[in-house]
Design a protein around this motif. Structure first.
Motif, short mmCIF file in Angstrom:
data_model
loop_
_atom_site.label_atom_id
_atom_site.label_comp_id
_atom_site.label_asym_id
_atom_site.label_seq_id
_atom_site.Cartn_x
_atom_site.Cartn_y
_atom_site.Cartn_z
N ARG A 50 0.83 -1.21 0.00
CA ARG A 50 0.00 0.00 0.00
C ARG A 50 0.86 1.26 0.00
NH1 ARG A 50 -3.09 -3.20 3.71
NH2 ARG A 50 -2.05 -2.16 5.46
N LEU A 51 1.96 1.22 0.74
CA LEU A 51 2.86 2.36 0.81
C LEU A 51 3.50 2.64 -0.55
CD1 LEU A 51 4.25 4.45 2.61
CD2 LEU A 51 5.95 2.71 3.21
N LEU A 52 3.87 1.58 -1.26
CA LEU A 52 4.49 1.75 -2.57
C LEU A 52 3.52 2.33 -3.59
CD1 LEU A 52 6.69 -1.46 -2.85
CD2 LEU A 52 7.47 0.91 -2.65
N MET A 53 2.24 2.03 -3.44
CA MET A 53 1.25 2.65 -4.32
C MET A 53 1.27 4.16 -4.17
SD MET A 53 -2.01 0.12 -3.95
CE MET A 53 -1.86 -1.64 -4.25
N ARG A 54 1.36 4.64 -2.94
CA ARG A 54 1.42 6.08 -2.69
C ARG A 54 2.70 6.67 -3.26
NH1 ARG A 54 1.21 6.75 3.47
NH2 ARG A 54 1.37 8.95 2.87
N ILE A 55 3.82 5.98 -3.05
CA ILE A 55 5.10 6.49 -3.53
C ILE A 55 5.13 6.51 -5.06
CG2 ILE A 55 7.59 6.03 -3.59
CD1 ILE A 55 7.38 4.90 -0.78
N ASP A 56 4.62 5.44 -5.69
CA ASP A 56 4.55 5.40 -7.15
C ASP A 56 3.79 6.62 -7.69
OD1 ASP A 56 5.90 3.04 -7.12
OD2 ASP A 56 4.15 1.77 -7.47
N THR A 57 2.70 6.95 -7.02
CA THR A 57 1.87 8.07 -7.45
C THR A 57 2.64 9.39 -7.40
OG1 THR A 57 -0.11 6.97 -6.64
CG2 THR A 57 -0.25 9.34 -6.95
N VAL A 58 3.32 9.62 -6.30
CA VAL A 58 4.05 10.87 -6.12
C VAL A 58 5.20 10.96 -7.13
CG1 VAL A 58 5.43 12.24 -4.52
CG2 VAL A 58 3.43 11.01 -3.69
N VAL A 59 5.94 9.87 -7.31
CA VAL A 59 7.08 9.88 -8.23
C VAL A 59 6.62 10.12 -9.66
CG1 VAL A 59 8.90 8.46 -9.26
CG2 VAL A 59 8.56 8.46 -6.78
N GLU A 60 5.54 9.45 -10.07
CA GLU A 60 5.02 9.63 -11.42
C GLU A 60 4.57 11.07 -11.66
OE1 GLU A 60 1.46 7.88 -14.30
OE2 GLU A 60 2.18 6.69 -12.60
N GLU A 61 3.92 11.65 -10.67
CA GLU A 61 3.48 13.04 -10.80
C GLU A 61 4.67 13.99 -10.84
OE1 GLU A 61 0.88 16.32 -11.06
OE2 GLU A 61 0.61 14.18 -11.43
N ALA A 62 5.67 13.75 -9.99
CA ALA A 62 6.83 14.64 -9.92
C ALA A 62 7.66 14.57 -11.19
CB ALA A 62 7.69 14.29 -8.71
N GLU A 63 7.77 13.39 -11.79
CA GLU A 63 8.56 13.24 -13.01
C GLU A 63 7.93 13.95 -14.20
OE1 GLU A 63 9.14 9.06 -13.48
OE2 GLU A 63 10.89 9.01 -12.17
#
Length: 520
Positions: A50-63
């Protein structure tokens, strides 16, 4: 405050929408199906997922944003590393559970979970059904160790995400990057991987005003074939850079030996111009590639020539080298490039092999791919070559044979040279490379070359040598094409090689690893 709250609310809505899409593509089904850990460990795995889903979201948006703040870029790099680490562990846990269920054994010398799982002898002794109380205690302690390591990883990632509130808030203020449709990014050999933060840092250096109209210099240091030229090429192709500088000049390695090229006041730099923009103010961007160090007299003449050509300032120099000797030439902190961490390399290799295919649908193949990736020691060139073979031969038997060859290839070179072969490849040292052919299990790679895309390339391809295709190979030393890059600067990578088997001495043969002995 109300406006800031509205911005944050809009950002939360956006992130929630992306999270919903990611959840639909998550690997929760595979984890719940194959995980055979203790109940406590299983809960930690679910938290990590679940934590990685949140991190994936932030990284994709930031990139997708043009971030200029250096502190935010460092935070993004840290978050991206945590993302790769977390997915790496999840994949390793899933593959280990599959192998345990099938009664197979994963290589202990390079297993991704070598620090997290019980030793082979413990699992073997406890699998027989008649294990003693002492063995049960040992196994329980090993499982507790896995659980503790996972808990530490989750705690670290949760702390990282907890400190990203300001990052998420300010992220909305940065403009989006216009890029090609997302589908073109599914195959990573068509785009630069793992250098987004470094790219933004170089762009920030180039586009910000010079202090006191001085000539600004950025040193970039990194080992051979780490991606320095690729990073520079992406920078030079950026529209904002081309609009900012009137002329971009490129001095490739060895070109500064020509004294006539150093004096730029006579505009004697035909063939060195990468880009010209007459509409821009007279600012020069000079790219210099050197192997080790630059002559002090040459460096002074270069700086003096640039200053005379652009007296109002604004010109900049990027100098790249494999040596730390250039660090003192910079007017800003040097950018240091290194090979990808193992976790990021696995993500890179997996994407090359499977492309847009979901690797979770082929868990056994993905498990073998991870073992192969672990043996490569973060070598880019080997990743492209082997991933291409695996992608073109989607067959478990072939993959298993390649895995055995890669393991034996490592052991053979360790025996011959007391050094991992991919470390030797980085240093342009000779190595014995593996083949699937019935005869000549190995061939010797003598030298490595890289050339521009418009130069002639050898007719023999390395993949044909590895697979034993293409008929009879030449006698003696010959040239072969290793790989043609699909991203700027579109280099051709070739090797000089010959069909020469390793000459093993009797005194050293006893040290050969058992799993590679039959292939030597």
């Amino acid at each position: 405050i109300a406006q800031a709250a509205e911005v944050q609310l809009d950002g939360d809505v956006l992130f929630s929408a992306i999270v919903g899409d990611l959840i639909s593509r998550s690997v929760s089904f595979m984890i719940s199906r194959y995980s055979q850990q203790q109940p406590g460990t299983d809960k930690i795995v679910q938290r990590l997922q679940r934590l990685l889903m949140r991190i994936d979201t932030v990284v994709e948006e930031a990139e997708g944003r043009r971030i200029t703040n250096q502190g935010m870029l460092r935070q993004l790099k840290m978050l991206r590393q945590g993302m790769y680490r977390g997915h790496y562990v999840l994949d390793a846990l899933r593959f280990q559970a599959i192998c345990d269920k099938e009664g197979e054994e994963v290589s202990h010398s390079s297993s991704a979970l070598s620090k997290l799982r019980p030793p082979k002898r413990l699992r073997a002794s406890c699998a027989g059904g008649g294990s003693s109380d002492r063995e049960a205690v040992l196994l329980s302690g090993a499982n507790n160790s896995i659980q503790e390591e996972l808990q530490r990883l989750v705690d670290t990632l949760e702390e990282t995400m907890a400190g990203m509130k300001e990052f998420l808030f300010f992220l909305e203020s940065y403009p989006r990057i216009l890029r090609q449709p997302y589908g073109t990014y599914l195959i990573l050999d068509n785009c630069m991987f793992g250098r987004q933060t470094d790219l933004e840092r170089v762009l920030n250096f180039l586009l910000r005003p010079n202090a006191m109209h001085e000539l600004a210099v950025l040193p970039i240091v990194g080992p051979i074939r780490v991606g320095k030229s690729t990073l520079i090429e992406y920078v030079c192709r950026d529209e904002s850079v081309r609009d900012h500088f009137s002329t971009i000049l490129f001095f490739p390695e060895g070109s500064l030996k020509n004294e006539g090229l150093i004096d730029l006041r006579g505009n004697n730099f035909n063939g060195l111009v990468r880009h010209q923009n007459c509409a821009s103010q007279k600012r020069l961007l000079i790219i210099i590639e050197i192997a080790e160090d630059i002559n002090e007299r040459t460096w002074r003449r270069m700086k003096s020539s640039i200053t005379c050509m652009t007296p109002r300032g604004g010109s900049k120099i990027i100098i790249t080298s494999r040596s730390d000797r250039i660090v003192n030439l910079g007017t800003t902190e040097a950018l240091r490039l290194d090979y990808l961490p193992q976790e990021a390399y696995w993500h890179f290799f997996k994407s090359l092999v499977f492309g847009s295919t979901n690797s979770d649908e082929q868990p056994k193949l993905a498990s073998m791919a991870m073992e192969i990736a672990l043996e490569q020691r973060q070598c880019f060139l080997s990743a492209y070559i082997i991933a291409g073979i695996l992608r073109d031969n989607f067959d478990g038997r072939i993959w298993r044979t390649i895995l055995e060859c890669v393991r034996a290839y490592k052991q053979t070179n360790l025996l011959m040279f007391d050094q991992h072969p991919n470390l030797r490849l980085r240093e342009d040292e000779p190595v014995y490379y593996w083949r699937l052919g019935k005869s000549h299990r190995y061939f010797l790679i003598c030298n490595h070359h890289q050339s521009d895309s418009n130069e002639n390339i050898p007719k023999i391809n390395v993949q044909n040598i590895l697979l034993g295709n293409g008929g009879t190979l030449p006698r003696g030393e010959f040239e072969a094409l290793s790989w043609r890059s699909r991203i700027p600067p579109y280099y051709n990578y070739t090797i000089s090689c010959k069909m020469q088997p390793p000459q093993l001495t009797v005194g050293r043969k006893k040290h050969v690893h058992q799993e590679g002995e039959h292939l030597i």
